[in-house]
Design a protein around this motif. Structure first.
Motif, PDB file in Angstrom:
ATOM      1  N   GLN A  76      -0.675   1.177  49.367  1.00  0.00           N
ATOM      2  CA  GLN A  76      -2.092   1.294  49.653  1.00  0.00           C
ATOM      3  C   GLN A  76      -2.706   2.519  48.955  1.00  0.00           C
ATOM      4  OE1 GLN A  76       0.272   0.652  52.265  1.00  0.00           O
ATOM      5  NE2 GLN A  76      -0.227  -1.448  51.681  1.00  0.00           N
ATOM      6  N   ASP A  77      -1.954   3.618  48.853  1.00  0.00           N
ATOM      7  CA  ASP A  77      -2.460   4.838  48.226  1.00  0.00           C
ATOM      8  C   ASP A  77      -1.997   5.015  46.782  1.00  0.00           C
ATOM      9  OD1 ASP A  77      -3.844   5.480  50.527  1.00  0.00           O
ATOM     10  OD2 ASP A  77      -2.239   6.748  51.317  1.00  0.00           O
ATOM     11  N   SER A  78      -1.225   4.065  46.263  1.00  0.00           N
ATOM     12  CA  SER A  78      -0.739   4.080  44.870  1.00  0.00           C
ATOM     13  C   SER A  78       0.008   5.369  44.522  1.00  0.00           C
ATOM     14  CB  SER A  78      -1.893   3.860  43.885  1.00  0.00           C
ATOM     15  OG  SER A  78      -2.506   2.621  44.120  1.00  0.00           O
ATOM     16  N   GLU A  79       0.938   5.740  45.402  1.00  0.00           N
ATOM     17  CA  GLU A  79       1.763   6.906  45.142  1.00  0.00           C
ATOM     18  C   GLU A  79       3.149   6.687  45.727  1.00  0.00           C
ATOM     19  OE1 GLU A  79      -0.569  10.025  46.892  1.00  0.00           O
ATOM     20  OE2 GLU A  79       0.243   9.674  48.893  1.00  0.00           O
ATOM     21  N   ILE A  80       4.085   7.509  45.262  1.00  0.00           N
ATOM     22  CA  ILE A  80       5.456   7.422  45.743  1.00  0.00           C
ATOM     23  C   ILE A  80       5.912   8.812  46.171  1.00  0.00           C
ATOM     24  CG2 ILE A  80       6.356   7.564  43.392  1.00  0.00           C
ATOM     25  CD1 ILE A  80       8.705   5.817  44.304  1.00  0.00           C
ATOM     26  N   THR A  81       6.563   8.852  47.324  1.00  0.00           N
ATOM     27  CA  THR A  81       7.059  10.120  47.869  1.00  0.00           C
ATOM     28  C   THR A  81       8.568  10.049  47.979  1.00  0.00           C
ATOM     29  OG1 THR A  81       5.025  10.496  49.100  1.00  0.00           O
ATOM     30  CG2 THR A  81       6.978  11.701  49.839  1.00  0.00           C
ATOM     31  N   ARG A  90      10.101  17.408  50.019  1.00  0.00           N
ATOM     32  CA  ARG A  90       9.448  16.168  49.602  1.00  0.00           C
ATOM     33  C   ARG A  90       8.626  16.424  48.348  1.00  0.00           C
ATOM     34  NH1 ARG A  90       4.682  14.537  53.741  1.00  0.00           N
ATOM     35  NH2 ARG A  90       3.698  13.514  52.000  1.00  0.00           N
ATOM     36  N   THR A  91       8.494  15.377  47.541  1.00  0.00           N
ATOM     37  CA  THR A  91       7.667  15.402  46.344  1.00  0.00           C
ATOM     38  C   THR A  91       6.876  14.107  46.307  1.00  0.00           C
ATOM     39  OG1 THR A  91       9.372  16.641  45.155  1.00  0.00           O
ATOM     40  CG2 THR A  91       7.677  15.563  43.824  1.00  0.00           C
ATOM     41  N   THR A  92       5.580  14.200  46.036  1.00  0.00           N
ATOM     42  CA  THR A  92       4.729  13.017  45.944  1.00  0.00           C
ATOM     43  C   THR A  92       4.050  13.007  44.593  1.00  0.00           C
ATOM     44  OG1 THR A  92       4.306  13.055  48.325  1.00  0.00           O
ATOM     45  CG2 THR A  92       2.764  11.789  46.973  1.00  0.00           C
ATOM     46  N   VAL A  93       4.068  11.843  43.944  1.00  0.00           N
ATOM     47  CA  VAL A  93       3.364  11.669  42.672  1.00  0.00           C
ATOM     48  C   VAL A  93       2.572  10.363  42.723  1.00  0.00           C
ATOM     49  CG1 VAL A  93       5.102  12.949  41.342  1.00  0.00           C
ATOM     50  CG2 VAL A  93       5.255  10.456  41.496  1.00  0.00           C
ATOM     51  N   PRO A  94       1.464  10.301  41.980  1.00  0.00           N
ATOM     52  CA  PRO A  94       0.743   9.027  41.886  1.00  0.00           C
ATOM     53  C   PRO A  94       1.528   8.068  40.978  1.00  0.00           C
ATOM     54  CG  PRO A  94      -0.326  10.683  40.528  1.00  0.00           C
ATOM     55  CD  PRO A  94       0.782  11.377  41.265  1.00  0.00           C
ATOM     56  N   PHE A  95       1.328   6.781  41.187  1.00  0.00           N
ATOM     57  CA  PHE A  95       1.945   5.805  40.288  1.00  0.00           C
ATOM     58  C   PHE A  95       1.579   6.176  38.851  1.00  0.00           C
ATOM     59  CE2 PHE A  95       1.831   1.989  43.463  1.00  0.00           C
ATOM     60  CZ  PHE A  95       2.780   2.608  44.256  1.00  0.00           C
ATOM     61  N   GLY A  96       2.560   6.081  37.973  1.00  0.00           N
ATOM     62  CA  GLY A  96       2.349   6.404  36.567  1.00  0.00           C
ATOM     63  C   GLY A  96       2.920   7.754  36.175  1.00  0.00           C
ATOM     64  N   GLU A  97       3.163   8.624  37.150  1.00  0.00           N
ATOM     65  CA  GLU A  97       3.757   9.938  36.886  1.00  0.00           C
ATOM     66  C   GLU A  97       5.263   9.863  37.136  1.00  0.00           C
ATOM     67  OE1 GLU A  97       2.171  12.726  35.774  1.00  0.00           O
ATOM     68  OE2 GLU A  97       0.400  11.431  35.589  1.00  0.00           O
ATOM     69  N   PRO A  98       6.064  10.611  36.384  1.00  0.00           N
ATOM     70  CA  PRO A  98       7.513  10.618  36.626  1.00  0.00           C
ATOM     71  C   PRO A  98       7.836  11.301  37.947  1.00  0.00           C
ATOM     72  CG  PRO A  98       6.939  12.221  34.944  1.00  0.00           C
ATOM     73  CD  PRO A  98       5.681  11.468  35.273  1.00  0.00           C
ATOM     74  N   LEU A  99       8.905  10.834  38.594  1.00  0.00           N
ATOM     75  CA  LEU A  99       9.346  11.399  39.873  1.00  0.00           C
ATOM     76  C   LEU A  99      10.826  11.718  39.776  1.00  0.00           C
ATOM     77  CD1 LEU A  99       8.874  12.075  42.882  1.00  0.00           C
ATOM     78  CD2 LEU A  99       9.444   9.683  43.382  1.00  0.00           C
ATOM     79  N   THR A 119       5.608   4.069  36.211  1.00  0.00           N
ATOM     80  CA  THR A 119       4.529   3.263  35.611  1.00  0.00           C
ATOM     81  C   THR A 119       4.707   1.805  36.016  1.00  0.00           C
ATOM     82  OG1 THR A 119       5.785   3.005  33.559  1.00  0.00           O
ATOM     83  CG2 THR A 119       4.168   4.792  33.630  1.00  0.00           C
ATOM     84  N   ILE A 120       3.592   1.145  36.144  1.00  0.00           N
ATOM     85  CA  ILE A 120       3.619  -0.257  36.594  1.00  0.00           C
ATOM     86  C   ILE A 120       3.678  -1.180  35.401  1.00  0.00           C
ATOM     87  CG2 ILE A 120       2.365  -2.014  37.872  1.00  0.00           C
ATOM     88  CD1 ILE A 120       1.242   0.237  39.572  1.00  0.00           C
TER      89      ILE A 120
END
Length: 116
Positions: A75-80, A93-102, A115-116
């Protein structure tokens, strides 16, 4: 890994993660359930109906046991990435928006392309 129905106590609950990595030994015992101590990574992909459990109940339970927990928040287009579990929950914890490396820490130590 098969799912066990939820029990009233959080400590007694068993979840069916959307994705998991477990040592082969988790499946050597007879029975329908894998040993949670053998899990090294669990990932949940949120939905409107599961988001609260993924961010609260599961975070509390996994945070005492599983080295790496990923919450892919659809829903928020991010991954933690939660890591460094302790008796009181995850310490980092680390959170990045979709499209950023984690970065996924030990025991994996790699960078996840989001990335999608």
């Amino acid at each position: 890994m098969r799912c066990r129905r939820h029990r009233p106590s959080r400590a007694e609950r068993a979840f069916c993660p959307d994705l998991f990595v477990a040592d082969r030994s988790a499946f050597e015992e007879d029975g329908r359930h894998a040993d949670g101590a053998a899990l090294s990574l669990v990932a949940e992909f949120t939905s409107v109906s599961t988001k609260d459990a993924d961010w609260n109940e599961k975070l509390d339970v996994y945070g005492r046991l599983v080295p790496v927990y990923l919450v892919v928040d659809m829903q928020d287009s991010e991954i933690t990435c939660f890591h460094d579990p302790s008796p009181h929950g995850y310490r980092a914890r680390t959170t990045v928006p979709f499209g950023e490396p984690l970065h996924i820490p030990a025991p994996f130590d790699f960078t996840l392309d989001t990335t999608i």
